[in-house]
Design a protein around this motif. Structure first.
Motif, mmCIF file in Angstrom:
data_model
loop_
_atom_site.group_PDB
_atom_site.id
_atom_site.type_symbol
_atom_site.label_atom_id
_atom_site.label_comp_id
_atom_site.label_asym_id
_atom_site.label_seq_id
_atom_site.Cartn_x
_atom_site.Cartn_y
_atom_site.Cartn_z
ATOM 1 N N ASP A 55 10.398 -14.217 3.194
ATOM 2 C CA ASP A 55 10.022 -14.830 1.918
ATOM 3 C C ASP A 55 9.959 -13.723 0.868
ATOM 4 N N TRP A 56 11.082 -13.522 0.192
ATOM 5 C CA TRP A 56 11.165 -12.436 -0.785
ATOM 6 C C TRP A 56 10.243 -12.663 -1.973
ATOM 7 N N ASN A 57 9.901 -13.926 -2.248
ATOM 8 C CA ASN A 57 8.947 -14.191 -3.324
ATOM 9 C C ASN A 57 7.608 -13.539 -3.024
ATOM 10 N N VAL A 58 7.169 -13.617 -1.775
ATOM 11 C CA VAL A 58 5.911 -12.984 -1.386
ATOM 12 C C VAL A 58 6.027 -11.459 -1.460
ATOM 13 N N PHE A 60 8.078 -9.516 -3.214
ATOM 14 C CA PHE A 60 8.200 -8.961 -4.561
ATOM 15 C C PHE A 60 6.989 -9.289 -5.437
ATOM 16 N N LEU A 61 6.290 -10.372 -5.137
ATOM 17 C CA LEU A 61 5.021 -10.620 -5.815
ATOM 18 C C LEU A 61 4.045 -9.490 -5.487
ATOM 19 N N THR A 115 -3.000 -11.238 -5.298
ATOM 20 C CA THR A 115 -3.206 -10.477 -6.521
ATOM 21 C C THR A 115 -4.683 -10.162 -6.724
ATOM 22 N N GLU A 249 9.091 -18.153 -11.002
ATOM 23 C CA GLU A 249 8.378 -17.847 -9.765
ATOM 24 C C GLU A 249 7.381 -16.710 -10.006
ATOM 25 N N SER A 251 6.745 -14.204 -8.279
ATOM 26 C CA SER A 251 7.357 -12.907 -7.958
ATOM 27 C C SER A 251 8.134 -12.356 -9.147
ATOM 28 N N ALA A 254 5.612 -11.161 -11.780
ATOM 29 C CA ALA A 254 4.982 -9.892 -11.385
ATOM 30 C C ALA A 254 5.934 -8.717 -11.574
ATOM 31 N N LEU A 255 7.189 -8.888 -11.195
ATOM 32 C CA LEU A 255 8.170 -7.805 -11.352
ATOM 33 C C LEU A 255 8.439 -7.498 -12.820
#
Length: 426
Positions: A55-58, A60-61, A115, A249, A251, A254-255
């Motif tokens: 889960d790249w969203n997790v 990169f978040l 976060t 998203e 993530s 956050a990025l």
């Protein structure tokens, strides 16, 4: 045959993580490597599949928020909050814990829980150092509060975002249906902390007096960077809350925030990335691949379907089984891939009931997955992040230290959620 091998690999990895004979990052990488080596999963499914991949969203978040926290740490703001909290609690350890867990739970309802713990952990270390307190009980209490508080809203816990997408539920739906219960759970949790962590509450009048004499404003070292950092953080938080409207998203938000903060300030890239918990990110990647192997071989799907079949169309039985089964399974596997696997089955179940009657199943899934994540050290993303931060600061939290408290909190909170669902919806 492959399903059996996948189960054996996962169970062996879980035992190694629990016993801490091998570092959990090495275990996760080894387990992921075996899943790939034996063709239980492949690169396509591991790296690109939404259902069974990383889960790249997790990932990169976490990366984006770690960078933002790293920049903020250089301003002295965490020391400021630590002294402020200690003074408001008048140096009383239990009063301080209540203040920190309530702050954590409240923030987790607006931010995601990962976060929140990234922001609150540095404060905890500083205030515990000032009062000569062990930070481990406070960190454990805070991460559990973040999982409880995050249950209240759509953006509070990553599984809620998945549930909202599948169930066509809004931010206000979560607020109306789950927030009242979360307030009750937090009140009970604060009382529970008094008993669970009673040995950690050692009051030192001399240290308390020293803290009361401190002036928190004097610890701010870079006011301009603080204003810039807080401004970016405020925009990021606003974008999290407005996710249903903006459709970005977390993530990505956050990025973008991390990139803007590094580009617009004097902080170097090396300094910003130096505080990132790389072992934690790699651990998550390996864990996702291992769980993906269980998904690919149908293990998680079969368990979920068996639970659904056992209810035989009875809504009350389905909700209760879903609540407790989700809590149990989320204690073993991270609740994000579990909810991703279970949500299509719940969607089918919901459609079998007239009107909005079946909607209780979504709340049962959310409560079970979110609250069950407190049971073990790897049950939720926030747990793993806090363990990584604690190890980095020289205060390691073992799997069993976390779990012996987590099991009690999970049993109590899920037990309270049971009559809430039954009386309100059934």
């Amino acid at each position: 045959m492959q399903a059996t091998v996948a189960i054996v690999i996962f169970l062996c990895a879980y035992v190694l993580i629990a016993t801490e004979k091998v570092h959990r990052t090495a275990v996760a990488l080894g387990g992921a490597g075996l899943m790939l080596l034996l063709h239980i999963t492949d690169a396509e499914d591991s790296f690109y599949s939404e259902e069974s991949g990383i889960d790249w969203n997790v990932i990169f978040l976490l990366l984006g928020m770690m960078v933002i926290v790293s920049v903020l740490r250089q301003t002295g703001v965490f020391e400021y909050v630590a002294i402020w909290a200690a003074k408001r609690a008048r140096g009383r350890p239990y009063r301080l814990m209540v203040m920190l867990v309530v702050l954590t739970a409240s923030a987790s309802a607006l931010l995601d829980n990962v976060t929140t713990v990234l922001l609150i952990a540095p404060v905890t270390f500083l205030v515990c150092e000032r009062l000569a307190l062990r930070p481990e009980p406070y960190l454990v209490a805070e991460v559990m509060a973040s999982n409880i508080g995050g249950t209240a809203t759509l953006v509070g816990d990553p599984p809620n975002i998945i549930i909202a997408s599948r169930g066509d539920l809004s931010f206000n739906d979560f607020l109306v249906h789950l927030a009242p219960l979360v307030v009750l759970l937090m009140a009970v949790f604060c009382l529970l902390c008094r008993w669970l962590f009673r040995s950690a509450f050692r009051y030192d009048p001399k240290l308390a007096a020293e803290v009361m004499a401190l002036k928190e404003r004097e610890v701010i070292t870079d006011r301009r960077l603080l204003v810039q950092g807080l401004a970016v953080l405020a925009v990021v938080v606003a974008a999290f809350v407005l996710h249903p409207v903006l459709h970005y998203e977390p993530s990505v938000v956050a990025l973008l925030g991390a990139g803007l903060l590094v580009a617009a300030t004097k902080v170097t890239t090396e300094d910003a990335l130096g505080e990132v918990e790389w072992p934690t990110l790699v651990f998550f990647a390996g864990l996702f691949v291992m769980v993906g192997g269980l998904v690919e071989t149908g293990v998680i799907g079969e368990v979920s379907e068996a639970a659904a079949d056992a209810t035989e169309g009875r809504l009350g039985a389905a909700a209760m089984l879903l609540l407790w089964a989700s809590a149990g399974l989320s204690a073993i596997v991270d609740n994000i891939p579990y909810v991703a696997t279970m949500s299509p089955i719940v969607a089918d179940l919901v459609r079998q009931y007239p009107g909005d009657d079946g909607q209780v199943l979504w709340w049962a899934l959310a409560l079970g997955a979110d609250l069950g994540g407190n049971a073990t050290a790897i049950g939720a993303s926030a747990n793993v992040v806090v363990l990584g931060i604690a190890a980095r600061h020289g205060s390691p939290i073992s799997f069993w230290y976390f779990t012996r408290y987590g099991l009690v909190v999970t049993l109590v909170t899920v037990a309270l959620a049971t009559p809430y669902l039954w009386l309100r919806y059934l």
